[in-house]
Design a protein around this motif. Structure first.
Motif, PDB file in Angstrom:
ATOM      1  N   SER A 193      31.656  29.441 138.869  1.00  0.00           N
ATOM      2  CA  SER A 193      31.415  29.083 140.276  1.00  0.00           C
ATOM      3  C   SER A 193      30.400  30.024 140.925  1.00  0.00           C
ATOM      4  O   SER A 193      29.889  29.739 141.991  1.00  0.00           O
ATOM      5  CB  SER A 193      32.726  29.166 141.069  1.00  0.00           C
ATOM      6  N   GLY A 194      30.142  31.167 140.237  1.00  0.00           N
ATOM      7  CA  GLY A 194      29.226  32.157 140.803  1.00  0.00           C
ATOM      8  C   GLY A 194      29.919  33.138 141.722  1.00  0.00           C
ATOM      9  O   GLY A 194      29.306  34.069 142.209  1.00  0.00           O
ATOM     10  N   LYS A 195      31.215  32.920 141.948  1.00  0.00           N
ATOM     11  CA  LYS A 195      31.997  33.832 142.791  1.00  0.00           C
ATOM     12  C   LYS A 195      31.942  35.238 142.204  1.00  0.00           C
ATOM     13  O   LYS A 195      32.089  35.424 141.010  1.00  0.00           O
ATOM     14  CB  LYS A 195      33.437  33.317 142.822  1.00  0.00           C
ATOM     15  N   GLN A 196      31.683  36.217 143.033  1.00  0.00           N
ATOM     16  CA  GLN A 196      31.546  37.600 142.571  1.00  0.00           C
ATOM     17  C   GLN A 196      32.432  38.532 143.379  1.00  0.00           C
ATOM     18  O   GLN A 196      32.668  38.294 144.559  1.00  0.00           O
ATOM     19  CB  GLN A 196      30.101  38.076 142.722  1.00  0.00           C
ATOM     20  N   GLY A 197      32.865  39.562 142.731  1.00  0.00           N
ATOM     21  CA  GLY A 197      33.551  40.647 143.425  1.00  0.00           C
ATOM     22  C   GLY A 197      32.518  41.652 143.906  1.00  0.00           C
ATOM     23  O   GLY A 197      31.312  41.396 143.868  1.00  0.00           O
ATOM     24  N   ARG A 198      32.964  42.800 144.318  1.00  0.00           N
ATOM     25  CA  ARG A 198      32.062  43.828 144.823  1.00  0.00           C
ATOM     26  C   ARG A 198      31.203  44.425 143.720  1.00  0.00           C
ATOM     27  O   ARG A 198      30.087  44.861 143.955  1.00  0.00           O
ATOM     28  CB  ARG A 198      32.892  44.913 145.496  1.00  0.00           C
ATOM     29  N   TYR A 208      39.936  30.176 136.646  1.00  0.00           N
ATOM     30  CA  TYR A 208      39.813  31.553 137.125  1.00  0.00           C
ATOM     31  C   TYR A 208      40.590  31.747 138.426  1.00  0.00           C
ATOM     32  O   TYR A 208      40.647  30.841 139.255  1.00  0.00           O
ATOM     33  CB  TYR A 208      38.343  31.895 137.393  1.00  0.00           C
ATOM     34  N   LYS A 209      41.122  32.951 138.596  1.00  0.00           N
ATOM     35  CA  LYS A 209      41.740  33.277 139.885  1.00  0.00           C
ATOM     36  C   LYS A 209      40.786  34.093 140.756  1.00  0.00           C
ATOM     37  O   LYS A 209      41.005  34.255 141.939  1.00  0.00           O
ATOM     38  CB  LYS A 209      43.069  33.996 139.709  1.00  0.00           C
ATOM     39  N   ASP A 210      39.736  34.611 140.136  1.00  0.00           N
ATOM     40  CA  ASP A 210      38.699  35.321 140.877  1.00  0.00           C
ATOM     41  C   ASP A 210      37.416  35.284 140.051  1.00  0.00           C
ATOM     42  O   ASP A 210      37.216  34.377 139.244  1.00  0.00           O
ATOM     43  CB  ASP A 210      39.123  36.743 141.250  1.00  0.00           C
ATOM     44  N   TYR A 211      36.573  36.273 140.186  1.00  0.00           N
ATOM     45  CA  TYR A 211      35.255  36.266 139.548  1.00  0.00           C
ATOM     46  C   TYR A 211      35.289  36.404 138.029  1.00  0.00           C
ATOM     47  O   TYR A 211      34.375  35.961 137.348  1.00  0.00           O
ATOM     48  CB  TYR A 211      34.360  37.354 140.155  1.00  0.00           C
ATOM     49  N   ALA A 229      47.944  29.978 133.842  1.00  0.00           N
ATOM     50  CA  ALA A 229      47.883  28.976 132.762  1.00  0.00           C
ATOM     51  C   ALA A 229      46.747  29.286 131.785  1.00  0.00           C
ATOM     52  O   ALA A 229      46.926  29.205 130.562  1.00  0.00           O
ATOM     53  CB  ALA A 229      47.720  27.576 133.356  1.00  0.00           C
ATOM     54  N   ALA A 230      45.584  29.635 132.300  1.00  0.00           N
ATOM     55  CA  ALA A 230      44.444  29.954 131.433  1.00  0.00           C
ATOM     56  C   ALA A 230      44.699  31.242 130.653  1.00  0.00           C
ATOM     57  O   ALA A 230      44.335  31.337 129.471  1.00  0.00           O
ATOM     58  CB  ALA A 230      43.165  30.063 132.263  1.00  0.00           C
ATOM     59  N   SER A 231      45.333  32.217 131.283  1.00  0.00           N
ATOM     60  CA  SER A 231      45.678  33.465 130.587  1.00  0.00           C
ATOM     61  C   SER A 231      46.632  33.194 129.432  1.00  0.00           C
ATOM     62  O   SER A 231      46.483  33.757 128.338  1.00  0.00           O
ATOM     63  CB  SER A 231      46.319  34.460 131.557  1.00  0.00           C
ATOM     64  N   LYS A 232      47.584  32.332 129.665  1.00  0.00           N
ATOM     65  CA  LYS A 232      48.544  31.976 128.612  1.00  0.00           C
ATOM     66  C   LYS A 232      47.818  31.264 127.462  1.00  0.00           C
ATOM     67  O   LYS A 232      48.048  31.554 126.294  1.00  0.00           O
ATOM     68  CB  LYS A 232      49.645  31.095 129.185  1.00  0.00           C
ATOM     69  N   ARG A 233      46.913  30.359 127.797  1.00  0.00           N
ATOM     70  CA  ARG A 233      46.135  29.635 126.783  1.00  0.00           C
ATOM     71  C   ARG A 233      45.275  30.606 125.970  1.00  0.00           C
ATOM     72  O   ARG A 233      45.253  30.544 124.740  1.00  0.00           O
ATOM     73  CB  ARG A 233      45.269  28.572 127.471  1.00  0.00           C
ATOM     74  N   LEU A 234      44.610  31.525 126.652  1.00  0.00           N
ATOM     75  CA  LEU A 234      43.772  32.504 125.963  1.00  0.00           C
ATOM     76  C   LEU A 234      44.631  33.429 125.104  1.00  0.00           C
ATOM     77  O   LEU A 234      44.259  33.759 123.971  1.00  0.00           O
ATOM     78  CB  LEU A 234      42.944  33.304 126.968  1.00  0.00           C
ATOM     79  N   GLY A 235      45.784  33.833 125.606  1.00  0.00           N
ATOM     80  CA  GLY A 235      46.694  34.680 124.835  1.00  0.00           C
ATOM     81  C   GLY A 235      47.137  34.014 123.547  1.00  0.00           C
ATOM     82  O   GLY A 235      47.222  34.666 122.492  1.00  0.00           O
ATOM     83  N   SER A 236      47.393  32.723 123.599  1.00  0.00           N
ATOM     84  CA  SER A 236      47.777  31.982 122.392  1.00  0.00           C
ATOM     85  C   SER A 236      46.633  31.943 121.387  1.00  0.00           C
ATOM     86  O   SER A 236      46.852  32.079 120.183  1.00  0.00           O
ATOM     87  CB  SER A 236      48.192  30.551 122.758  1.00  0.00           C
ATOM     88  N   ILE A 237      45.428  31.772 121.880  1.00  0.00           N
ATOM     89  CA  ILE A 237      44.250  31.756 120.999  1.00  0.00           C
ATOM     90  C   ILE A 237      44.080  33.120 120.334  1.00  0.00           C
ATOM     91  O   ILE A 237      43.838  33.204 119.127  1.00  0.00           O
ATOM     92  CB  ILE A 237      42.983  31.348 121.795  1.00  0.00           C
TER      93      ILE A 237
END
Length: 150
Positions: free
Chosen positions: A76-81, A122-125, A131-139
């Motif tokens: 999305s291009g969303k960025q943190g500091r 994503y929950k942030d940048y 759900a995505a973290s769980k999917r990535l953890g399984s991978i």
């Protein structure tokens, strides 16, 4: 840099791990507090990855080492500091993969896994939602089991 200074302390947490998968890159590539350049240059990063691999080998000579590439930024291009881009992450990954291969270390290419994941994962940048973290953890677990034969 954080892994290098922390490894000696982490060493005491386990006597002889079967596998150590490590990743670094997001902090290294970040332009902290809007600095003009990244915290760590690509060249410094490659040097640090090599030092990490060699230190893991010294601490745990029988341990299988796997380097995991750094995951892409939120599309999305969303960025943190502390800004960084998917393209800069790609450059850091290329340097680290080159070092890992030179050192005979397996590579778990998580960047390739998540590169096309949608912004909704994503929950942030750069951090994933539950759900995505769980999917990535399984991978990750699947790939490590395959890599180590466990």
């Amino acid at each position: 840099q954080n892994i290098l200074i922390s490894l000696a302390r982490w060493r005491g947490l386990v006597a002889s791990p079967k596998v150590v998968q490590f990743n670094c890159g997001h902090w290294d590539a970040a332009h902290w507090d809007d600095d003009a350049g990244p915290l760590t240059t690509v060249e410094e990063y490659a040097r640090n990855v090599r030092l990490i691999i060699r230190r893991i080998r010294r601490y745990w000579p029988e341990t299988k080492i796997v380097f995991a590439t750094t995951t892409a930024m939120n599309p999305s291009g969303k960025q943190g500091r502390n800004k960084r881009t998917t393209e800069s992450i790609r450059a850091y990954n290329a340097a680290a993969v080159k070092v890992a291969r030179e050192e005979g270390v397996a590579v778990n290419d998580l960047f390739a896994v998540v590169e096309k994941w949608p912004a909704s994962d994503y929950k942030d940048y750069c951090h994933y939602n539950k759900a995505a973290s769980k999917r990535l953890g399984s991978i990750v677990a699947e790939r490590l089991a395959k890599e180590t034969g466990l």
